[in-house]
Design an enzyme around this catalytic site. Structure first.
Site, PDB file in Angstrom:
ATOM      1  N   GLY A 102       5.228   3.024   0.921  1.00 28.90           N
ATOM      2  CA  GLY A 102       6.135   3.552  -0.102  1.00 28.90           C
ATOM      3  C   GLY A 102       5.488   3.555  -1.473  1.00 28.90           C
ATOM      4  O   GLY A 102       4.266   3.525  -1.612  1.00 28.90           O
ATOM      5  N   SER A 142       0.843  -1.191   0.000  1.00 33.18           N
ATOM      6  CA  SER A 142       0.000   0.000   0.000  1.00 33.18           C
ATOM      7  C   SER A 142       0.878   1.240   0.000  1.00 33.18           C
ATOM      8  O   SER A 142       2.080   1.171   0.274  1.00 33.18           O
ATOM      9  CB  SER A 142      -0.917   0.020   1.224  1.00 33.18           C
ATOM     10  N   LYS A 143       0.263   2.390  -0.300  1.00 33.37           N
ATOM     11  CA  LYS A 143       1.011   3.643  -0.383  1.00 33.37           C
ATOM     12  C   LYS A 143       1.681   4.005   0.936  1.00 33.37           C
ATOM     13  O   LYS A 143       2.680   4.714   0.950  1.00 33.37           O
ATOM     14  CB  LYS A 143       0.073   4.769  -0.815  1.00 33.37           C
ATOM     15  N   ARG A 144       1.127   3.536   2.024  1.00 38.92           N
ATOM     16  CA  ARG A 144       1.698   3.884   3.323  1.00 38.92           C
ATOM     17  C   ARG A 144       3.089   3.284   3.512  1.00 38.92           C
ATOM     18  O   ARG A 144       3.875   3.762   4.311  1.00 38.92           O
ATOM     19  CB  ARG A 144       0.773   3.409   4.457  1.00 38.92           C
TER      20      ARG A 144
END
Length: 276
Positions: A46, A42-44
């Site tokens: 990276g 997920s974007k959290r």
């Protein structure tokens, strides 16, 4: 082909096709790509979007090649594939039942392979926007100095994993400040005979009509005869004074890429900051 989180709702999707009188596609549900914590990417954690990797300077071939290996393995454990080979070899029945781990180090290794395969002209064209982006050169300069960029990249090509690294890897060509990269380089900059070597290089580079590989080889040969220093005692301190490292690419090529003014400026900096 989609992630396995869609599996529970698949019957609803098949039913929708049926009630509209459409031909339902065949569905395949694959495990998600996971981060190193074995949680869904997920974007959290990276970068996850293709655009993120494009901005960092990963080549399309490198990213596609690596992604094909995440959760899938060919029969012969081959790792580097041309697109045609991937199309021929890939099959869903060899995809792992568990999610593949996204390993940035492995991606860098695969992408570095494709960077090394680029021709000098191809790599220069890829590198130009990054040289402008980090402020090393202007749009006009990258076009006017293409041959110089090709020479510079011939030094960096083996060291780049993705083009975003060019800010760090190419910095040595755009600054006069010399920073020893390790204790060996620090020792080389403290050698008693370094001032003599720097004085001779300064005089010869200042007097030379041009500075290229042929001229540099001749200079180094003359300095060896004039001083009696050779091998490591000659090359390592000179390299440390010009680059901050005791190992690296062919020294005459470094002379050519650095150019007269850079060489003279670095010698002055080392004389002022490292020699007694």
């Amino acid at each position: 082909v989609r992630g396995d989180e869609w599996l529970p709702s698949t019957p609803k999707h098949v039913y929708l096709y049926d009630v509209f009188g459409w031909q339902s596609p065949k569905f395949a549900h694959l495990p998600n790509i996971l981060n190193r914590d074995k949680k869904k990417l997920s974007k959290r954690q990276g970068d996850v979007a293709a655009e993120d990797f494009r901005k960092k300077g990963y080549l399309p071939e490198g990213l596609i090649n690596y992604l094909a290996l995440v959760g899938w393995s060919p029969e012969d454990n081959q790792e580097i594939f041309k697109m045609e080979e991937l199309i021929e070899e890939f099959s869903l029945d060899r995809v792992s039942k568990s999610g593949g781990i996204f390993d940035i180090d492995k991606l860098n290794w695969v992408n570095a392979h494709y960077i090394k395969k680029c021709s000098p002209k191809e790599l220069a064209d890829i590198a130009k926007p990054y040289l402008v982006k980090v402020g090393y050169m202007t749009d006009k300069e990258v076009e006017e100095k293409e041959s110089w960029i090709v020479d510079m990249l011939s030094i960096l090509q083996e060291r780049l994993s993705y083009m975003g690294e060019i800010k760090e890897k190419a910095s040595i060509f755009f600054q006069t400040k010399i920073v020893p990269e390790n204790p060996d380089a620090e020792k080389a900059l403290q050698l008693e005979h370094l001032p003599l070597l720097l004085e001779l290089i300064f005089k010869k580079v200042s007097a030379a009509e041009r500075v290229d590989e042929i001229v540099a080889k001749k200079m180094l040969s003359e300095i060896q005869k004039e001083t009696g220093y050779k091998g490591k005692n000659l090359y390592m301190p000179i390299r440390a004074a010009l680059t901050g490292a005791v190992h690296g690419p062919d020294l005459p090529l470094m002379f050519k890429v650095l150019g007269r003014q850079n060489i003279l400026s670095r010698i002055e900096y080392v004389k002022d900051n490292f020699t007694k």
